[in-house]
Motif scaffolding. Structure first.
Motif, PDB file in Angstrom:
ATOM      1  N   ILE A   3       0.829  -1.211   0.000  1.00 36.29           N
ATOM      2  CA  ILE A   3       0.000   0.000   0.000  1.00 36.29           C
ATOM      3  C   ILE A   3       0.862   1.258   0.000  1.00 36.29           C
ATOM      4  O   ILE A   3       0.441   2.316  -0.474  1.00 36.29           O
ATOM      5  N   ILE A   4       2.085   1.148   0.516  1.00 27.79           N
ATOM      6  CA  ILE A   4       2.982   2.299   0.556  1.00 27.79           C
ATOM      7  C   ILE A   4       3.334   2.777  -0.846  1.00 27.79           C
ATOM      8  O   ILE A   4       3.563   3.967  -1.066  1.00 27.79           O
ATOM      9  N   TYR A   5       3.338   1.855  -1.805  1.00 26.72           N
ATOM     10  CA  TYR A   5       3.631   2.226  -3.195  1.00 26.72           C
ATOM     11  C   TYR A   5       2.481   3.045  -3.811  1.00 26.72           C
ATOM     12  O   TYR A   5       2.685   3.733  -4.804  1.00 26.72           O
ATOM     13  N   VAL A   6       1.323   2.972  -3.227  1.00 27.65           N
ATOM     14  CA  VAL A   6       0.176   3.772  -3.684  1.00 27.65           C
ATOM     15  C   VAL A   6       0.092   5.078  -2.901  1.00 27.65           C
ATOM     16  O   VAL A   6      -0.178   6.145  -3.468  1.00 27.65           O
ATOM     17  N   LEU A   7       0.350   5.012  -1.611  1.00 23.26           N
ATOM     18  CA  LEU A   7       0.169   6.191  -0.768  1.00 23.26           C
ATOM     19  C   LEU A   7       1.221   7.278  -1.004  1.00 23.26           C
ATOM     20  O   LEU A   7       0.896   8.466  -0.942  1.00 23.26           O
ATOM     21  N   ILE A   8       2.467   6.898  -1.244  1.00 22.67           N
ATOM     22  CA  ILE A   8       3.512   7.910  -1.458  1.00 22.67           C
ATOM     23  C   ILE A   8       3.250   8.705  -2.739  1.00 22.67           C
ATOM     24  O   ILE A   8       3.251   9.953  -2.687  1.00 22.67           O
ATOM     25  N   PRO A   9       2.989   8.105  -3.876  1.00 23.86           N
ATOM     26  CA  PRO A   9       2.664   8.922  -5.057  1.00 23.86           C
ATOM     27  C   PRO A   9       1.379   9.732  -4.882  1.00 23.86           C
ATOM     28  O   PRO A   9       1.280  10.873  -5.373  1.00 23.86           O
ATOM     29  N   LEU A  10       0.407   9.171  -4.180  1.00 22.16           N
ATOM     30  CA  LEU A  10      -0.833   9.905  -3.926  1.00 22.16           C
ATOM     31  C   LEU A  10      -0.557  11.136  -3.066  1.00 22.16           C
ATOM     32  O   LEU A  10      -1.094  12.226  -3.335  1.00 22.16           O
ATOM     33  N   ALA A  11       0.263  11.003  -2.046  1.00 21.40           N
ATOM     34  CA  ALA A  11       0.612  12.145  -1.192  1.00 21.40           C
ATOM     35  C   ALA A  11       1.380  13.192  -1.989  1.00 21.40           C
ATOM     36  O   ALA A  11       1.134  14.394  -1.833  1.00 21.40           O
ATOM     37  N   ILE A  12       2.295  12.774  -2.833  1.00 20.76           N
ATOM     38  CA  ILE A  12       3.050  13.721  -3.659  1.00 20.76           C
ATOM     39  C   ILE A  12       2.117  14.452  -4.609  1.00 20.76           C
ATOM     40  O   ILE A  12       2.221  15.674  -4.806  1.00 20.76           O
TER      41      ILE A  12
END
Length: 73
Positions: A3-12
Motif C-alpha cells: 500500500i505504501i507504493y500507492v500512498l507515497i505517489p498519492l501524497a506527492i
C-alpha cells in the motif's frame, strides 16, 4: 507493505495540487483585499436596506399600507 507504493505517489500528487492551487490564488490576486470581508460583517445591514425595493404611492395603495396611520379615507 504494497500500500505504501500507492500512498507515497498519492501524497506527492496532493501536495503538488495544493501548491498549484496556492500559486494560482496568488497570481489571480485573491489575497489583495483582506479587509473587505471583515468590513462586510459590520456594514451588511446597509447593503440589505439598499437592495429592498423602493415603495411608491401606487405600491402602498395596492398593498393597503398608508404612510400616515391617523389618516382616514
Amino acid at each position: 507493505m504494497s500500500i505504501i507504493y500507492v500512498l507515497i505517489p498519492l501524497a506527492i500528487l496532493l501536495v503538488a495540487l495544493a501548491i498549484g492551487i496556492f500559486f494560482w490564488a496568488v497570481r489571480s490576486n485573491q489575497f489583495q483585499d483582506l479587509e473587505r470581508q471583515g468590513y462586510s460583517i459590520l456594514f451588511d445591514d446597509d447593503l440589505a436596506e439598499s437592495k429592498q425595493p423602493v415603495k411608491t404611492e401606487k405600491t402602498e395603495a395596492a398593498s393597503g399600507i398608508t404612510s400616515n396611520p391617523n389618516k382616514h379615507d
